[in-house]
Design an enzyme around this catalytic site. Structure first.
Site, PDB file in Angstrom:
ATOM      1  N   THR A  64     -44.726  47.060   3.363  1.00 55.54           N
ATOM      2  CA  THR A  64     -44.770  47.327   4.807  1.00 55.54           C
ATOM      3  C   THR A  64     -46.196  47.574   5.278  1.00 55.54           C
ATOM      4  N   GLY A  71     -44.529  54.983  -1.012  1.00 55.18           N
ATOM      5  CA  GLY A  71     -44.399  56.312  -1.605  1.00 55.18           C
ATOM      6  C   GLY A  71     -45.335  56.469  -2.797  1.00 55.18           C
ATOM      7  N   GLU A  76     -35.943  50.033   3.167  1.00 54.92           N
ATOM      8  CA  GLU A  76     -35.305  48.961   2.377  1.00 54.92           C
ATOM      9  C   GLU A  76     -34.422  48.092   3.265  1.00 54.92           C
TER      10      GLU A  76
HETATM   11  C1  LIG Z   1     -34.118  53.547 -10.593  1.00 56.33           C
HETATM   12  C2  LIG Z   1     -34.185  54.711  -9.699  1.00 56.33           C
HETATM   13  C3  LIG Z   1     -33.965  54.263  -8.302  1.00 56.33           C
HETATM   14  C4  LIG Z   1     -33.779  55.390  -7.387  1.00 56.33           C
HETATM   15  C5  LIG Z   1     -33.574  54.860  -6.007  1.00 56.33           C
HETATM   16  C6  LIG Z   1     -33.706  55.865  -5.068  1.00 56.33           C
HETATM   17  C7  LIG Z   1     -34.371  55.668  -3.971  1.00 56.33           C
HETATM   18  C8  LIG Z   1     -34.952  54.349  -3.556  1.00 56.33           C
HETATM   19  C9  LIG Z   1     -36.306  54.065  -4.059  1.00 56.33           C
HETATM   20  C10 LIG Z   1     -37.277  53.891  -3.228  1.00 56.33           C
HETATM   21  C11 LIG Z   1     -37.010  53.922  -1.765  1.00 56.33           C
HETATM   22  C12 LIG Z   1     -38.097  54.532  -1.067  1.00 56.33           C
HETATM   23  C13 LIG Z   1     -38.885  53.772  -0.377  1.00 56.33           C
HETATM   24  C14 LIG Z   1     -38.535  52.553   0.326  1.00 56.33           C
HETATM   25  C15 LIG Z   1     -39.215  51.420   0.109  1.00 56.33           C
HETATM   26  C16 LIG Z   1     -39.186  50.296   1.074  1.00 56.33           C
HETATM   27  O1  LIG Z   1     -38.683  50.388   2.157  1.00 56.33           O
HETATM   28  S1  LIG Z   1     -39.925  48.848   0.555  1.00 56.33           S
HETATM   29  C17 LIG Z   1     -39.893  47.766   1.938  1.00 56.33           C
HETATM   30  C18 LIG Z   1     -38.520  47.241   2.219  1.00 56.33           C
HETATM   31  N1  LIG Z   1     -38.561  46.281   3.292  1.00 56.33           N
HETATM   32  C19 LIG Z   1     -37.516  45.662   3.741  1.00 56.33           C
HETATM   33  O2  LIG Z   1     -36.402  45.868   3.289  1.00 56.33           O
HETATM   34  C20 LIG Z   1     -37.769  44.626   4.807  1.00 56.33           C
HETATM   35  C21 LIG Z   1     -36.514  44.122   5.442  1.00 56.33           C
HETATM   36  N2  LIG Z   1     -36.638  42.715   5.781  1.00 56.33           N
HETATM   37  C22 LIG Z   1     -36.078  41.712   5.022  1.00 56.33           C
HETATM   38  O3  LIG Z   1     -35.442  41.964   4.014  1.00 56.33           O
HETATM   39  C23 LIG Z   1     -36.245  40.296   5.453  1.00 56.33           C
HETATM   40  O4  LIG Z   1     -37.425  40.010   5.986  1.00 56.33           O
HETATM   41  C24 LIG Z   1     -35.170  39.845   6.427  1.00 56.33           C
HETATM   42  C25 LIG Z   1     -33.876  39.855   5.653  1.00 56.33           C
HETATM   43  C26 LIG Z   1     -35.064  40.752   7.621  1.00 56.33           C
HETATM   44  C27 LIG Z   1     -35.448  38.413   6.955  1.00 56.33           C
HETATM   45  O5  LIG Z   1     -36.275  37.719   6.124  1.00 56.33           O
HETATM   46  P1  LIG Z   1     -36.909  36.326   6.520  1.00 56.33           P
HETATM   47  O6  LIG Z   1     -37.821  35.900   5.451  1.00 56.33           O
HETATM   48  O7  LIG Z   1     -37.458  36.366   7.904  1.00 56.33           O
HETATM   49  O8  LIG Z   1     -35.695  35.436   6.445  1.00 56.33           O
HETATM   50  P2  LIG Z   1     -34.790  34.768   7.541  1.00 56.33           P
HETATM   51  O9  LIG Z   1     -34.193  35.740   8.473  1.00 56.33           O
HETATM   52  O10 LIG Z   1     -35.547  33.650   8.150  1.00 56.33           O
HETATM   53  O11 LIG Z   1     -33.673  34.205   6.594  1.00 56.33           O
HETATM   54  C28 LIG Z   1     -33.892  33.064   5.801  1.00 56.33           C
HETATM   55  C29 LIG Z   1     -32.783  32.938   4.784  1.00 56.33           C
HETATM   56  O12 LIG Z   1     -33.052  33.796   3.702  1.00 56.33           O
HETATM   57  C30 LIG Z   1     -31.935  34.592   3.423  1.00 56.33           C
HETATM   58  N3  LIG Z   1     -32.371  35.844   2.830  1.00 56.33           N
HETATM   59  C31 LIG Z   1     -33.103  36.813   3.406  1.00 56.33           C
HETATM   60  N4  LIG Z   1     -33.302  37.792   2.524  1.00 56.33           N
HETATM   61  C32 LIG Z   1     -32.705  37.439   1.378  1.00 56.33           C
HETATM   62  C33 LIG Z   1     -32.567  38.073   0.119  1.00 56.33           C
HETATM   63  N5  LIG Z   1     -33.074  39.248  -0.141  1.00 56.33           N
HETATM   64  N6  LIG Z   1     -31.881  37.412  -0.848  1.00 56.33           N
HETATM   65  C34 LIG Z   1     -31.327  36.198  -0.591  1.00 56.33           C
HETATM   66  N7  LIG Z   1     -31.436  35.571   0.605  1.00 56.33           N
HETATM   67  C35 LIG Z   1     -32.106  36.187   1.568  1.00 56.33           C
HETATM   68  C36 LIG Z   1     -31.270  34.757   4.758  1.00 56.33           C
HETATM   69  O13 LIG Z   1     -29.937  35.134   4.612  1.00 56.33           O
HETATM   70  C37 LIG Z   1     -31.453  33.389   5.334  1.00 56.33           C
HETATM   71  O14 LIG Z   1     -30.456  32.551   4.779  1.00 56.33           O
HETATM   72  P3  LIG Z   1     -29.851  31.362   5.654  1.00 56.33           P
HETATM   73  O15 LIG Z   1     -30.985  30.614   6.275  1.00 56.33           O
HETATM   74  O16 LIG Z   1     -28.990  32.014   6.679  1.00 56.33           O
HETATM   75  O17 LIG Z   1     -29.065  30.586   4.667  1.00 56.33           O
HETATM   76  C1  LIG Z   2     -39.241  57.381   4.171  1.00 54.67           C
HETATM   77  C2  LIG Z   2     -39.705  55.974   4.129  1.00 54.67           C
HETATM   78  C3  LIG Z   2     -40.222  55.459   2.969  1.00 54.67           C
HETATM   79  C4  LIG Z   2     -40.697  54.150   2.934  1.00 54.67           C
HETATM   80  N1  LIG Z   2     -41.248  53.689   1.796  1.00 54.67           N
HETATM   81  C5  LIG Z   2     -41.764  52.433   1.755  1.00 54.67           C
HETATM   82  C6  LIG Z   2     -42.407  51.955   0.584  1.00 54.67           C
HETATM   83  O1  LIG Z   2     -42.499  52.648  -0.421  1.00 54.67           O
HETATM   84  N2  LIG Z   2     -42.944  50.711   0.601  1.00 54.67           N
HETATM   85  C7  LIG Z   2     -42.859  49.916   1.686  1.00 54.67           C
HETATM   86  O2  LIG Z   2     -43.362  48.790   1.634  1.00 54.67           O
HETATM   87  N3  LIG Z   2     -42.246  50.339   2.805  1.00 54.67           N
HETATM   88  C8  LIG Z   2     -41.700  51.569   2.866  1.00 54.67           C
HETATM   89  N4  LIG Z   2     -41.075  52.023   4.013  1.00 54.67           N
HETATM   90  C9  LIG Z   2     -41.034  51.146   5.178  1.00 54.67           C
HETATM   91  C10 LIG Z   2     -39.634  50.626   5.494  1.00 54.67           C
HETATM   92  O3  LIG Z   2     -39.258  49.648   4.583  1.00 54.67           O
HETATM   93  C11 LIG Z   2     -39.619  50.077   6.913  1.00 54.67           C
HETATM   94  O4  LIG Z   2     -39.897  51.141   7.790  1.00 54.67           O
HETATM   95  C12 LIG Z   2     -38.263  49.452   7.227  1.00 54.67           C
HETATM   96  O5  LIG Z   2     -38.075  48.260   6.508  1.00 54.67           O
HETATM   97  C13 LIG Z   2     -38.091  49.189   8.732  1.00 54.67           C
HETATM   98  O6  LIG Z   2     -39.112  48.380   9.213  1.00 54.67           O
HETATM   99  P1  LIG Z   2     -40.013  48.802  10.470  1.00 54.67           P
HETATM  100  O7  LIG Z   2     -40.533  50.158  10.271  1.00 54.67           O
HETATM  101  O8  LIG Z   2     -40.946  47.680  10.687  1.00 54.67           O
HETATM  102  O9  LIG Z   2     -39.001  48.881  11.687  1.00 54.67           O
HETATM  103  P2  LIG Z   2     -38.923  47.879  12.899  1.00 54.67           P
HETATM  104  O10 LIG Z   2     -38.557  46.526  12.406  1.00 54.67           O
HETATM  105  O11 LIG Z   2     -40.108  47.999  13.754  1.00 54.67           O
HETATM  106  O12 LIG Z   2     -37.646  48.495  13.621  1.00 54.67           O
HETATM  107  C14 LIG Z   2     -37.666  49.191  14.862  1.00 54.67           C
HETATM  108  C15 LIG Z   2     -36.399  48.832  15.652  1.00 54.67           C
HETATM  109  O13 LIG Z   2     -36.425  47.429  15.966  1.00 54.67           O
HETATM  110  C16 LIG Z   2     -35.205  46.838  15.583  1.00 54.67           C
HETATM  111  N5  LIG Z   2     -35.445  45.451  15.128  1.00 54.67           N
HETATM  112  C17 LIG Z   2     -36.484  44.958  14.409  1.00 54.67           C
HETATM  113  N6  LIG Z   2     -36.324  43.655  14.173  1.00 54.67           N
HETATM  114  C18 LIG Z   2     -35.163  43.289  14.740  1.00 54.67           C
HETATM  115  C19 LIG Z   2     -34.425  42.067  14.830  1.00 54.67           C
HETATM  116  N7  LIG Z   2     -34.867  40.952  14.253  1.00 54.67           N
HETATM  117  N8  LIG Z   2     -33.267  42.071  15.499  1.00 54.67           N
HETATM  118  C20 LIG Z   2     -32.805  43.215  16.066  1.00 54.67           C
HETATM  119  N9  LIG Z   2     -33.440  44.403  16.001  1.00 54.67           N
HETATM  120  C21 LIG Z   2     -34.592  44.435  15.355  1.00 54.67           C
HETATM  121  C22 LIG Z   2     -34.659  47.684  14.442  1.00 54.67           C
HETATM  122  O14 LIG Z   2     -33.256  47.587  14.346  1.00 54.67           O
HETATM  123  C23 LIG Z   2     -35.110  49.085  14.872  1.00 54.67           C
HETATM  124  O15 LIG Z   2     -34.149  49.606  15.760  1.00 54.67           O
HETATM  125  C24 LIG Z   2     -40.609  53.334   4.084  1.00 54.67           C
HETATM  126  C25 LIG Z   2     -40.065  53.851   5.259  1.00 54.67           C
HETATM  127  C26 LIG Z   2     -39.617  55.155   5.291  1.00 54.67           C
HETATM  128  C27 LIG Z   2     -39.052  55.694   6.563  1.00 54.67           C
END
Ligand SMILES: CCCCC/C=C\C/C=C\C/C=C\C=C\C(=O)SCCNC(=O)CCNC(=O)[C@H](O)C(C)(C)COP(=O)(O)OP(=O)(O)OC[C@H]1O[C@@H](n2cnc3c(N)ncnc32)[C@H](O)[C@@H]1OP(=O)(O)O
Ligand SMILES: Cc1cc2nc3c(=O)[nH]c(=O)nc-3n(C[C@H](O)[C@H](O)[C@H](O)COP(=O)(O)OP(=O)(O)OC[C@H]3O[C@@H](n4cnc5c(N)ncnc54)[C@H](O)[C@@H]3O)c2cc1C
Length: 674
Positions: A157, A196, A440
């Site tokens: 992110t 994190g 996530e």
């Molecule tokens: C072992 C101990 C574990 C303990 C666990 C406890 C806690 C957890 C640990 C850590 C958590 C703490 C921190 C958190 C970390 C984070 O947050 S890391 C950052 C995470 N970020 C996200 O999750 C971002 C979310 N966004 C996305 O996933 C994608 O961008 C999104 C799905 C929104 C769209 O992607 P994009 O590339 O734009 O794709 P499209 O919308 O154009 O779709 C294209 C096609 O691809 C398919 N697709 C998308 N994602 C996937 C996937 N993951 N796998 C398979 N396919 C995927 C999508 O369905 C589309 O398919 P079609 O075209 O419809 O066929």
């Molecule tokens: C506690 C915490 C720990 C984290 N740890 C990590 C980490 O270790 N590593 C890492 O890489 N990231 C980490 N993140 C980031 C996290 O993965 C992102 O915050 C999360 O994926 C949401 O993305 P964003 O912040 O860009 O939200 P945004 O996408 O800006 O979302 C804001 C609003 O817009 C809406 N929105 C956005 N796009 C769309 C769409 N296409 N259609 C409709 N609505 C939409 C959402 O629903 C939401 O209501 C962490 C976040 C938190 C809060």
């Protein structure tokens, strides 16, 4: 149920509740743990990790400054990591530290009221090395990471983009002259943000960046990047790194920011399992599916379902035990004040939390098994099941985290004023779980991913093509008549499926109408997204209900009669609760009548009364040691008021009889001398 202190004095109301419980608590513990073997193993691990008292703090975390809190969390993370290397790895059947398991995760919670700064190392850094490296890369990085010689995180992110991964701005440009990638942050919004452990703890991280080679952009790819000196821990030249500041929770996780100024890393530091850059800069795509680089996120989404089930079990344990010892109001003037657990509204708040913890726990095991099957197929080069699994893990992550956060807050409401105390344990649980709804993959965004799959599946059903298992119910979406209501468990599950099918059909119809009226496909989709989210939510509820029911029937096949009854009551409660929450939808898409719904409401209320005598037994069956609960309200012995007072007296504010603020401000103001 075994407790650490067998000679404890238990609050008489709790003792009475335990005497009333009519089922074998240990049998239900085994169901929740996934079998007796797992329970025994968990207890062994908990005994080794927790009996020494190493998880305890002299001063409560909540009274520490942010810096002290962080340092204390690092101290305890190191103790726990060392325990894992020495004692726990063998006990848990793990080959080595780092390949964590739910039991190891849940035991670690005794050490932290918030989270460990190592969470991302275990949760994402190690899994990315395992999932995205070639075998040669893995053999170099994995042993060092597992042995904690290096500590890492996952920096994807950025300030400007989290959801839209394709919009990330950090660049990794290949330089064939030196065989290096040049990492750069071209704008403020391209700074990595949130990872994190990044702020102060880690020396390595996975960086997701736009790959450029031979002047062409190939989209986002993962790289392993050293950011601090392995000896001094000083940030390396070209790296700008720091901590992002106070948050609603996660305050011991030192979430950080990271920028690059033309920072060079060796070519081999691109994780090359799914795509490679050759020495001359040629880009070679290896993977069959374009989204395999998103694999770590999928893994964590699966893990999170289990994680929130566990946290919900904790909140419901606290709230139910407290509700058994708390007496309030006098509805019958001649009788003593009732336990608040006797109020039906209280049961309505709490029993769904217990049932949901079970439902999510069982779904998480089922999801994990499905994930293992998908991974096994992908090893053989077959990615056919990935789209369905992505749709499934997306909606389960979204709904499980959202429901759990909501129900944990409901548990807090159920504890009245005392639930608002940090020492109750519930605020920290809420702060942790409410973040899971966002990270996530945000709730709405993930449900829209599931909706994409549902719409495609609907179109396949329309064309009479075969459907994948989780959406096979869509085949009945074209009968033209509303689904027949039937209040048996299977009947209600069929109704939930009818809602999901009906809502999907409405979306498809509306989108087609909008497109005929001249909207583009993208705009027609956008205008339908409220309904698409609702359709994905309905689909997920149908999946959870179906899985919960089937798993309970399977797991209680050889249980004692009373365990069967109480487990059946909980699953039925889950189904009635959600049917009653969705009466409008049921009226739209099934043959349910007003009378059916009135009868269902009465059946639900009667079910609450049936579960009531077993409520404390049910939360005892989660078998959560006091060390894990961190709660004045939820301890096994129910000494709530004593603990609240003990904690209050620990407040540094009570150290001196008169606060300095008196002489500095209050006195001058009161004497008119300010
Ligand atoms: C072992 C101990 C574990 C303990 C666990 C406890 C806690 C957890 C640990 C850590 C958590 C703490 C921190 C958190 C970390 C984070 O947050 S890391 C950052 C995470 N970020 C996200 O999750 C971002 C979310 N966004 C996305 O996933 C994608 O961008 C999104 C799905 C929104 C769209 O992607 P994009 O590339 O734009 O794709 P499209 O919308 O154009 O779709 C294209 C096609 O691809 C398919 N697709 C998308 N994602 C996937 C996937 N993951 N796998 C398979 N396919 C995927 C999508 O369905 C589309 O398919 P079609 O075209 O419809 O066929
Ligand atoms: C506690 C915490 C720990 C984290 N740890 C990590 C980490 O270790 N590593 C890492 O890489 N990231 C980490 N993140 C980031 C996290 O993965 C992102 O915050 C999360 O994926 C949401 O993305 P964003 O912040 O860009 O939200 P945004 O996408 O800006 O979302 C804001 C609003 O817009 C809406 N929105 C956005 N796009 C769309 C769409 N296409 N259609 C409709 N609505 C939409 C959402 O629903 C939401 O209501 C962490 C976040 C938190 C809060």
């Amino acid at each position: 149920m075994t407790q650490t202190n067998n000679n404890m004095t238990v609050n008489p109301d709790l003792a009475m509740e335990r005497a009333k419980c009519n089922f074998n608590v240990l049998e239900v513990t085994h169901i929740f743990d996934g079998g007796e073997r797992n329970t025994l193993q968990r207890k062994k691990i908990e005994d080794v990790a927790l009996n020494s008292g190493a998880s305890k703090d002299a001063l409560g975390e909540e009274h520490m400054s942010p810096k002290e809190k962080y340092e204390n969390a690092v101290r305890k993370s190191c103790i726990y990591a060392t325990m894992m290397k020495n004692e726990l790895a063998e006990l848990s059947g793990l080959e080595s530290f780092g390949v964590s398991s739910p039991v190891i995760r849940r035991t670690a919670d005794a050490f932290f009221k918030e989270v460990s700064p190592f969470l991302l190392h275990l949760g994402m850094f190690v899994p990315t090395i395992m999932g995205q490296c070639t075998p040669e890369q893995q053999s170099y990085w994995l042993p060092r990471a597992l042995d904690m010689q290096i500590i890492g995180t996952y920096a994807q992110t950025e300030l400007g983009h989290g959801t839209f991964i394709r919009g990330l701005e950090t660049t990794a440009t290949y330089d064939p002259e030196t065989e290096e990638f040049v990492l750069h942050s071209p704008t403020l919004s391209s700074y990595k943000w949130w990872a994190g452990g990044l702020g102060k703890t880690v020396n390595y991280c996975i960086v997701v960046a736009q790959l450029y080679t031979k002047g062409e952009c190939h989209g986002t790819h993962p790289f392993i990047v050293q950011i601090r000196d392995e000896d001094t821990h000083v940030p390396l030249p070209g790296i700008k790194v720091g901590e992002i500041g106070p948050k609603m929770g996660f305050n011991t996780a030192d979430n950080g920011f990271l920028g690059f100024d033309h920072y060079r890393i060796p070519r081999e530091h691109m994780l090359m399992k799914n795509a490679q850059v050759l020495k001359d800069g040629t880009y070679v795509k290896v993977a069959r599916h374009g989204k395999l680089t998103y694999g770590t996120m999928v893994f964590v989404r699966v893990v999170l379902v289990n994680e929130v089930a566990f946290n919900l079990a904790k909140a419901s344990t606290i709230a139910v035990r407290y509700s058994a010892i708390r007496r309030q109001s006098k509805p019958k003037p001649d009788e003593v004040e009732p336990q608040i657990l006797d109020y039906v509204t209280q049961q309505h708040k709490l029993f769904i939390a217990i049932a949901t913890a079970h439902a999510l726990q069982l779904c998480s095991t089922w999801l994990w098994e499905s994930f293992s099957a998908v991974l096994a197929q992908m090893k053989g080069g077959n990615t056919d099941t990935l789209p369905e699994f992505h749709a499934l893990s997306s909606c389960l992550k979204a709904i499980s985290t959202s429901d759990s956060a909501h129900l944990i807050e409901q548990c807090r409401h159920a504890c009245g004023g005392h639930g608002y105390m940090i020492s109750s344990g519930i605020p920290n649980l809420y702060n942790f779980v409410s973040a899971t709804r966002t990270y996530e993959g945000d709730y709405t965004v993930l449900l829209l991913q599931t909706a994409r799959f549902l719409v495609k599946a609907y179109e396949q059903a329309e064309a009479k093509k075969p459907l994948t298992p989780t959406v096979s119910y869509l085949a009945h979406a074209f009968s033209g008549s509303r689904a027949t209501w039937d209040n048996s468990p299977d009947g209600i599950i069929r109704s939930f499926q009818a809602l999901a099918a009906g809502k999907t059909a409405v979306c498809v119809t509306n989108m087609r109408k909008r497109m005929r009226a001249g909207l583009s496909q993208v705009d027609a989709w956008e205008m339908s997204t409220i309904q698409l989210v609702a359709a994905a939510e309905a689909h997920c509820r149908a999946v959870i209900a179906d899985t919960y029911r089937k798993e309970i029937v399977r797991l209680t096949a050889n249980s004692s009669p009373n365990v069967k009854v109480v487990m059946d009551q909980l699953t039925t409660l889950y189904l009635y609760y959600w049917a009653l929450e969705r009466t409008g939808d049921l009226l739209m898409f099934t043959s349910v009548s007003q009378k059916d719904l009135v009868d269902l409401q009465i059946a639900y209320e009667e079910l609450l009364l049936k579960i009531r005598p077993n409520a404390v037994g049910l939360v005892d069956a989660f078998d959560l040691r006091d060390e894990l609960l961190h709660s004045t309200l939820g301890s096994y012995d129910g000494r709530v008021y004593e603990r609240l007072m003990e904690e209050a007296l620990k407040s540094p504010m009570n150290k001196e009889p008169v606060s300095d603020a008196y002489s500095k401000y209050l006195r001058p103001m009161m004497k008119g001398k300010l």
